[in-house]
Design a protein around this motif. Structure first.
Motif, PDB file in Angstrom:
ATOM      1  N   VAL B  79       0.836  -1.200   0.000  1.00 44.72           N
ATOM      2  CA  VAL B  79       0.000   0.000   0.000  1.00 44.72           C
ATOM      3  C   VAL B  79       0.875   1.257   0.000  1.00 44.72           C
ATOM      4  N   ILE B  80       2.037   1.185   0.673  1.00 51.15           N
ATOM      5  CA  ILE B  80       2.946   2.336   0.696  1.00 51.15           C
ATOM      6  C   ILE B  80       3.385   2.696  -0.730  1.00 51.15           C
ATOM      7  N   THR B  81       3.522   1.693  -1.610  1.00 55.40           N
ATOM      8  CA  THR B  81       3.906   1.983  -2.997  1.00 55.40           C
ATOM      9  C   THR B  81       2.692   2.378  -3.846  1.00 55.40           C
ATOM     10  N   ARG B  82       1.598   2.690  -3.230  1.00 54.64           N
ATOM     11  CA  ARG B  82       0.344   3.084  -3.879  1.00 54.64           C
ATOM     12  C   ARG B  82      -0.255   1.948  -4.717  1.00 54.64           C
ATOM     13  N   ASN B  83      -0.156   0.733  -4.198  1.00 55.74           N
ATOM     14  CA  ASN B  83      -0.810  -0.410  -4.831  1.00 55.74           C
ATOM     15  C   ASN B  83      -1.600  -1.129  -3.755  1.00 55.74           C
ATOM     16  N   VAL B  84      -2.159  -2.261  -4.108  1.00 55.07           N
ATOM     17  CA  VAL B  84      -2.861  -3.043  -3.101  1.00 55.07           C
ATOM     18  C   VAL B  84      -2.804  -4.496  -3.541  1.00 55.07           C
ATOM     19  N   ASP B  85      -2.879  -5.431  -2.587  1.00 55.83           N
ATOM     20  CA  ASP B  85      -2.879  -6.845  -2.938  1.00 55.83           C
ATOM     21  C   ASP B  85      -4.089  -7.510  -2.301  1.00 55.83           C
ATOM     22  N   LEU B  86      -5.101  -7.780  -3.115  1.00 56.12           N
ATOM     23  CA  LEU B  86      -6.314  -8.396  -2.577  1.00 56.12           C
ATOM     24  C   LEU B  86      -6.214  -9.914  -2.532  1.00 56.12           C
ATOM     25  N   SER B  87      -5.157 -10.473  -3.135  1.00 53.94           N
ATOM     26  CA  SER B  87      -5.103 -11.929  -3.237  1.00 53.94           C
ATOM     27  C   SER B  87      -4.516 -12.595  -1.996  1.00 53.94           C
ATOM     28  N   VAL B  88      -4.198 -11.813  -0.943  1.00 58.58           N
ATOM     29  CA  VAL B  88      -3.495 -12.383   0.207  1.00 58.58           C
ATOM     30  C   VAL B  88      -4.243 -13.541   0.877  1.00 58.58           C
ATOM     31  N   GLY B  89      -5.566 -13.433   0.963  1.00 57.84           N
ATOM     32  CA  GLY B  89      -6.329 -14.511   1.614  1.00 57.84           C
ATOM     33  C   GLY B  89      -6.184 -15.814   0.854  1.00 57.84           C
ATOM     34  N   GLY B 124       3.457 -13.811  -5.280  1.00 57.84           N
ATOM     35  CA  GLY B 124       3.851 -12.408  -5.212  1.00 57.84           C
ATOM     36  C   GLY B 124       4.508 -11.973  -6.516  1.00 57.84           C
ATOM     37  N   VAL B 125       5.359 -12.860  -7.068  1.00 57.43           N
ATOM     38  CA  VAL B 125       6.031 -12.549  -8.334  1.00 57.43           C
ATOM     39  C   VAL B 125       4.986 -12.361  -9.437  1.00 57.43           C
ATOM     40  N   VAL B 126       3.990 -13.259  -9.461  1.00 58.83           N
ATOM     41  CA  VAL B 126       2.944 -13.159 -10.484  1.00 58.83           C
ATOM     42  C   VAL B 126       2.216 -11.816 -10.376  1.00 58.83           C
ATOM     43  N   ASN B 127       1.788 -11.489  -9.165  1.00 56.20           N
ATOM     44  CA  ASN B 127       1.093 -10.210  -8.961  1.00 56.20           C
ATOM     45  C   ASN B 127       1.978  -9.044  -9.344  1.00 56.20           C
ATOM     46  N   GLY B 128       3.221  -9.087  -8.860  1.00 53.93           N
ATOM     47  CA  GLY B 128       4.149  -7.996  -9.122  1.00 53.93           C
ATOM     48  C   GLY B 128       4.374  -7.828 -10.613  1.00 53.93           C
ATOM     49  N   ALA B 129       4.525  -8.949 -11.327  1.00 55.30           N
ATOM     50  CA  ALA B 129       4.778  -8.881 -12.763  1.00 55.30           C
ATOM     51  C   ALA B 129       3.586  -8.245 -13.467  1.00 55.30           C
ATOM     52  N   LEU B 130       2.373  -8.693 -13.106  1.00 56.77           N
ATOM     53  CA  LEU B 130       1.182  -8.157 -13.767  1.00 56.77           C
ATOM     54  C   LEU B 130       1.040  -6.660 -13.502  1.00 56.77           C
ATOM     55  N   ASP B 208      12.840   4.336  -1.223  1.00 55.77           N
ATOM     56  CA  ASP B 208      12.290   4.467  -2.579  1.00 55.77           C
ATOM     57  C   ASP B 208      10.797   4.168  -2.614  1.00 55.77           C
ATOM     58  N   MET B 209      10.388   3.187  -1.799  1.00 58.00           N
ATOM     59  CA  MET B 209       8.988   2.792  -1.830  1.00 58.00           C
ATOM     60  C   MET B 209       8.089   3.960  -1.431  1.00 58.00           C
ATOM     61  N   TYR B 210       8.541   4.727  -0.432  1.00 58.80           N
ATOM     62  CA  TYR B 210       7.760   5.890  -0.021  1.00 58.80           C
ATOM     63  C   TYR B 210       7.717   6.918  -1.146  1.00 58.80           C
ATOM     64  N   ALA B 211       8.905   7.129  -1.767  1.00 60.31           N
ATOM     65  CA  ALA B 211       8.988   8.099  -2.861  1.00 60.31           C
ATOM     66  C   ALA B 211       8.008   7.696  -3.964  1.00 60.31           C
ATOM     67  N   LEU B 212       8.064   6.422  -4.273  1.00 57.82           N
ATOM     68  CA  LEU B 212       7.222   5.865  -5.323  1.00 57.82           C
ATOM     69  C   LEU B 212       5.739   6.054  -5.023  1.00 57.82           C
ATOM     70  N   VAL B 230       8.273  -2.132  -7.022  1.00 52.93           N
ATOM     71  CA  VAL B 230       6.914  -2.668  -6.897  1.00 52.93           C
ATOM     72  C   VAL B 230       6.974  -4.190  -6.790  1.00 52.93           C
ATOM     73  N   MET B 231       7.844  -4.773  -7.604  1.00 51.66           N
ATOM     74  CA  MET B 231       8.008  -6.221  -7.556  1.00 51.66           C
ATOM     75  C   MET B 231       8.436  -6.667  -6.161  1.00 51.66           C
ATOM     76  N   THR B 232       9.429  -5.958  -5.581  1.00 53.33           N
ATOM     77  CA  THR B 232       9.895  -6.316  -4.236  1.00 53.33           C
ATOM     78  C   THR B 232       8.728  -6.299  -3.255  1.00 53.33           C
ATOM     79  N   ALA B 233       7.932  -5.226  -3.322  1.00 46.77           N
ATOM     80  CA  ALA B 233       6.827  -5.109  -2.369  1.00 46.77           C
ATOM     81  C   ALA B 233       5.879  -6.311  -2.499  1.00 46.77           C
ATOM     82  N   TYR B 234       5.541  -6.671  -3.726  1.00 47.17           N
ATOM     83  CA  TYR B 234       4.605  -7.782  -3.907  1.00 47.17           C
ATOM     84  C   TYR B 234       5.203  -9.111  -3.467  1.00 47.17           C
ATOM     85  N   VAL B 235       6.512  -9.300  -3.752  1.00 43.06           N
ATOM     86  CA  VAL B 235       7.128 -10.566  -3.363  1.00 43.06           C
ATOM     87  C   VAL B 235       7.155 -10.684  -1.836  1.00 43.06           C
TER      88      VAL B 235
END
Lengths: 342, 351, 361
Positions: B79-89, B124-130, B208-212, B230-235
């Motif tokens: 979320v800090i990188t201005r994204n979201v991951d709904l697939s966590v569950g 995480g890699v899949v989400n990050g890549a997409l 960087d993530m905050y900057a992003l 972004v990839m790092t965050a998702y992974v």
């Protein structure tokens, strides 16, 4: 689906012109033709009426949701609003109130739910995603408090018939009539009025729209209220269609609605899309589910198919755009140093 | 999403430092506020029910929080990188089953945990890549992967389930035992929390993530490798969801194809209540963790007070609304204060 | 700001209009609960011929509350086996969530479309499936409910796991024995809306009024929504709220499993007794480590098998669902349909340390 790797320049220009929503419409028609010809038990009136009846709740909410997303906002609380409306309907019916009184009260409830969302977003400037995740919980929670463990089923027969019945032996459920009316209104409002154009303008660039004299906040508030009202009405329809008022009615419907709307080519970043596309998306998903069930495809595989379709629907137009951009750049003599951001 | 962020433009260097200090203080205050609410709530419950903060009670509170805290840490990073991951569950569910299957076949617990983390990181890699390559709105993509991963999970798992009797005793005990009142699971979670927080605060790539998140375009122009971050965050988010899956298995001793269903909304609520803004670029993982502790504690407090569980959903929703509204009002105040200060110093210079 | 006042005035106007409309409708009277006529279209039609030949080659579809739920899978496997023996075809469809009523309705519709001969349904909601099931019956599909019933005019026969009286009574008996006949007890149920849970809980409350249980006090019914985490926290809450709690009855497989897992990792292990309905596979670890002494359950496979036999007997015209009709249910012997078209495979089985390894479901 249109082949993205078109070679001839005429076709490639066409590829740029063929919009995603048109493709979804074509896809829906193709799917319907194939199903009518090859899927056993699909083509008869009863099945088509089931298909329409079960898809109507999603289609109803998709109307205002599409417009809301066009204006750059989203409402995740729609299913909870429908659930709350259903719960209130059950509780008031149990209390002995007349159904003719209950239904307007449910509409009023929709106005209130929409106002809460809309005011939090427009007055406080909060992101609609966060606000409506909050109200998603809050409205569902209130529904649970209102009706608790009850499940109210004894609504008057003529109303239940309206919710579940169809015209004679045709494939048209009664409830399709109000839907078609609402659809017509929505299409006119979005695509043929100043209000509709303003929605697109706000979604494309809020700042620019404001400078152009659009009253952004009022516009958004109106959309949130309409979404609330339609969601509440959907709750009433759901209750009558399934003859059951429960607090957990329509749980998770918000995801189906959003999936269908996005599949229909409404851009999640706002400013792009057509209602026709959104409704095509809704019925594409509904038909797919119906056909897959008839072909004995398990519920789990249907879940995967929905997800894949959703990802493709957002990826494909962007990839297509990038390909055509790359080609356009290839043609120009001096390619720009930085690619325009998509 | 169109969001209306009030422009906060620090104009000269010294003022920007002052501004950051002020912002820092506000966000600390934000976390302190969550702590205060938590303390008051737990204290009040203890007063009305003296069993609540017994040794067992404290341990339960910590155990209840661990899984949500882990997932919230990862989610906060995204979320800090201005994204979201709904697939966590869904990811939590499938990694828990992977770990359980490995243990059922007589595998080593450590390998099982690593396996869960690996499965999580893979998704995480899949989400990050997409998200980073396709430049597709994260909400939509991860909504898609929510469905896909859940579907794969239920096709793969079918009606099988992992029950406590299939797991080694040591593993299940690990799920409830601890050092004194502090359970092992809580220690593990705390370690993950400290590591991620340290990374975000002290490493360049973390900053960087905050900057992003605050301004993607500016970050890109300033040379931040957007896709990699972004990839790092998702992974990390996927891996932590995987780890949470393994801990779920240890804690509940039971996994089936429905495990983790509907978890995404709770996690997102926890992160936002903890002061990580949806608009990206602000908040800390400590805040997110506190938010998670607060939400799970409410679930523990209500039954202990004898309040019916029907209130839980509504209370969580209202809390989320309250949190974002308070944040917004505070942010507006701060922006106002900064503007005033800037104006004063400007006029002072001109005078 | 002039805009605001104009807007709020318009808003007030709108609210006033809706309110007026509402009041108007009320004034004109309207359809209330009292005038709503009940639709009492009875399902059982025709006459039963107990000697009719058992038809073969039928298709019977099982529609459980939730596919991939181990309990329902075992039950449906029982149905599959019975149908195999009867020379008919089995199929199973269903939703992957246990509360997706709309999904279940659309499955009933699909099955009607596919012209299956009979369907065995475990209803997620007693009322919501009614329209669809009645439509199925009008299209000549025999409808049996199993495990969870619908309203009784929406199906022909309900195969009840065991009679509600038996289940309620025996669970109270089991717990009373374990806590020595006195002390505070609590119930951990599933969702507040779960019909069968509520029926059993009502029976338990009645049972507890008997003089034999005068020293036992039911202090609370908690709801864990058949969710492991919620059931977990509800159990914690019960133990904190009632420090003197002696025992818990959890008449749901998810609830008892979660409660057992919590107790076995806490200081209450062995001190607070737990019983209820659970499957042997779920509970094996907790019976062996001393957390749970005894619990019970019917055999789900028998439930499914009986549902299959009922479906085939209905379709063959041997029964119509009226009280007193009898039919042959294979290994289960001759069965008689009870009041309201309910039939049940018999008393539940009690599992303990000695016999639990004999069962695998």
């Amino acid at each position: 689906m249109p082949d993205p790797t078109v070679k001839s320049p005429v076709l490639s220009r066409l590829g740029g012109a063929v919009r995603w929503d048109t493709s979804v419409g074509v896809l829906l028609v193709v799917l319907l033709i194939c199903s009518f010809s090859f899927v056993e038990n699909f083509g008869n009136a009863l099945n088509v009426s089931f298909l329409i009846g079960n898809t109507l709740p999603i289609a109803l909410i998709a109307l205002p949701m599409a417009m809301l997303v066009v204006s750059g906002e989203v409402d995740l609380s729609v299913a909870s609003t429908a659930g709350l409306s259903s719960a209130v309907m059950g509780a008031l019916w149990n209390a002995g109130m007349a159904i003719e009184t209950i239904i307007p009260l449910c509409v009023l409830l929709g106005v209130v739910c929409g106002l809460v969302n809309g005011l939090l977003v427009t007055r406080l400037g909060l992101p609609s995603l966060a606000v409506t995740i909050g109200t998603l919980g809050a409205y569902r929670g209130i529904a649970q408090i209102v009706l608790g463990s009850d499940s109210v089923t004894d609504f008057p027969v003529q109303y239940l018939d309206f919710g579940a019945g169809r015209f004679g032996d045709t494939f048209l459920p009664y409830a399709v009539v109000p839907f078609v009316i609402l659809l017509a209104i929505a299409v006119v409002v979005l695509h043929a009025t100043r209000f509709g154009r303003s929605l697109f303008a706000v979604g494309a660039s809020e700042e620019a729209a404001r400078f152009a004299g659009v009253r952004v906040k009022r516009l958004k508030l109106a959309m949130f209220v309409s979404t609330g009202v339609i969601s509440a009405l959907t709750g009433v329809f759901w209750t009558l269609h399934y003859a059951s008022a429960r607090y957990d009615n329509a749980t998770g419907l918000e995801l189906s609605v959003i999936a269908a709307v996005l599949l229909g080519g409404i851009d999640f970043d706002g400013g792009k899309g057509t209602l026709g596309g959104a409704i095509a998306g809704v019925f594409l998903l509904g038909t797919m589910q119906n056909v897959m069930s008839l072909l004995n495809v398990s519920a789990q595989s249907q879940t995967v198919a929905t997800g894949v379709l959703l990802v493709i629907s957002v990826l494909a137009p962007r990839i297509g755009r990038r390909i055509s951009q790359a080609r356009a750049r290839g043609r120009t003599a001096a390619p720009p140093l930085t690619a325009p951001s998509t | 999403m169109t969001t209306t962020v009030e422009p906060v433009r620090p104009e000269v260097a010294p003022e920007s430092v002052a501004a950051r200090r002020l912002m820092d203080r506000i966000f600390k205050a934000r976390e302190l506020a969550v702590i205060a609410v938590l303390v008051v709530m737990l204290g009040a419950t203890q007063l009305s029910n003296s069993e609540f903060l017994s040794q067992q009670g404290i341990r339960d509170l910590m155990l209840n929080a661990t899984i949500l805290v882990l997932v919230a840490i990862g989610q906060a990073m995204v979320v800090i990188t201005r994204n979201v991951d709904l697939s966590v569950g869904s990811v939590l569910g499938i990694s828990a089953f992977a770990a359980g299957l490995h243990l059922k076949d007589g595998g080593h617990p450590i390998i099982a945990v690593l396996l869960a983390v690996g499965v999580g990181a893979l998704f995480g890699v899949v989400n990050g890549a997409l998200v980073s390559l396709g430049k597709v709105p994260a909400l939509v993509v991860t909504l898609g992967t929510l469905y896909i991963v859940r579907g794969i999970d239920s096709i793969w798992v079918g009606s099988r389930q992992i029950t406590a009797s299939a797991l080694p005793d040591g593993f299940v005990d690990f799920g409830s035992d601890g050092i004194g009142v502090v359970p092992y699971l809580a220690l593990l979670t705390l370690a993950a929390l400290v590591v991620v927080a340290y990374y975000l605060r002290n490493y360049r790539s973390g900053r960087d993530m905050y900057a992003l998140g605050s301004n993607p375009e500016a970050a890109r122009l300033a040379g931040v490798p957007v896709r990699a971050r972004v990839m790092t965050a998702y992974v990390v988010c996927g891996a932590l969801a995987g780890l949470a899956g393994a801990l779920y298995l240890a804690r509940f001793g039971n996994v089936d194809s429905n495990t983790g269903n509907g978890y995404e909304l709770v996690v997102v609520s926890a992160v936002v209540v903890g002061g990580v803004a949806f608009t990206g670029g602000s908040g800390t993982v400590y805040g997110a963790a506190l938010g998670a502790v607060l939400l799970t504690s409410i679930n523990g407090v209500l039954p202990a007070l004898g309040v019916s569980s029907v209130w839980v959903t509504a209370i969580n929703g209202f809390l989320l609304l309250l949190a974002i509204a308070v944040d917004r009002v505070l942010a507006l105040r701060v922006a106002g204060a900064l503007r005033k200060k800037a104006a004063q110093s400007r006029s002072a210079r001109h005078a | 700001m002039p805009g605001t006042t104009a807007r709020s005035r318009r808003l007030t106007l709108l609210l006033a209009a809706v309110t007026a409309l509402t009041l108007g409708a009320t004034a004109c009277g309207g359809t209330t609960k009292d005038d709503a006529s009940k639709d009492n279209g009875s399902a059982a039609v025709g006459k039963a011929d107990p000697d009719a030949e058992t038809k073969k080659g039928l298709t019977v579809a099982f529609l459980p509350k939730q596919v991939n739920n181990p309990y329902f899978t075992t039950a449906d496997k029982g149905g599959e086996k019975a149908l195999d023996e009867l020379g008919s075809t089995y199929k199973e469809v269903g939703t992957s969530s246990g509360t997706d009523t709309a999904g279940q309705v659309s499955y009933v519709n699909t099955l009607t479309q596919q012209q299956v001969d009979a369907m065995a349904v475990s209803a997620q909601d007693p009322g919501a499936l009614c329209t669809a099931l009645k439509q199925a019956m009008r299209n000549g599909v025999s409808v049996v409910t199993y495990d969870s019933d619908t309203n009784k005019d929406c199906r022909q026969v309900f195969v009840s796991p065991a009679s509600a009286e038996d289940l309620g009574r025996t669970q109270v008996e089991l717990l009373a024995k374990q806590i020595g006949g006195k002390g505070e007890i609590a119930i951990l149920s599933a969702a507040q809306t779960a019909t069968n849970q509520n029926t059993w809980i009502d029976v338990m409350k009645e049972e507890l009024k008997k003089p034999a249980y005068k020293d036992i006090k039911l202090v609370k019914t908690a709801y864990g929504d058949d969710d492991a985490q919620k059931s977990f926290q509800q159990t914690q809450g019960l133990l904190q709220e009632y420090p003197n709690l002696k025992g818990i009855i959890s008449p749901t497989t998810v609830g008892i499993k979660a409660a057992a897992q919590y107790l076995s990792g806490s200081k209450y292990k062995g001190k607070v007794k737990l019983t209820g309905l659970g499957t042997p596979n779920d509970m094996r670890a907790y019976v062996k480590n001393g957390t749970v002494q005894e619990f019970e359950l019917w055999e789900p496979a028998k439930l499914g098998a009986l549902a299959a036999h009922v479906a085939v007997a209905l379709e063959s015209g041997q029964i119509t669902g009226k009280e007193g009709e009898t039919f042959n249910a294979g290994d289960l012997g001759t069965m008689t349909i009870g009041a309201d078209g309910v039939v049940s495979p018999g008393e539940p089985t009690v599992f303990d340390k000695a016999n639990i390894d004999e069962y695998d479901f």
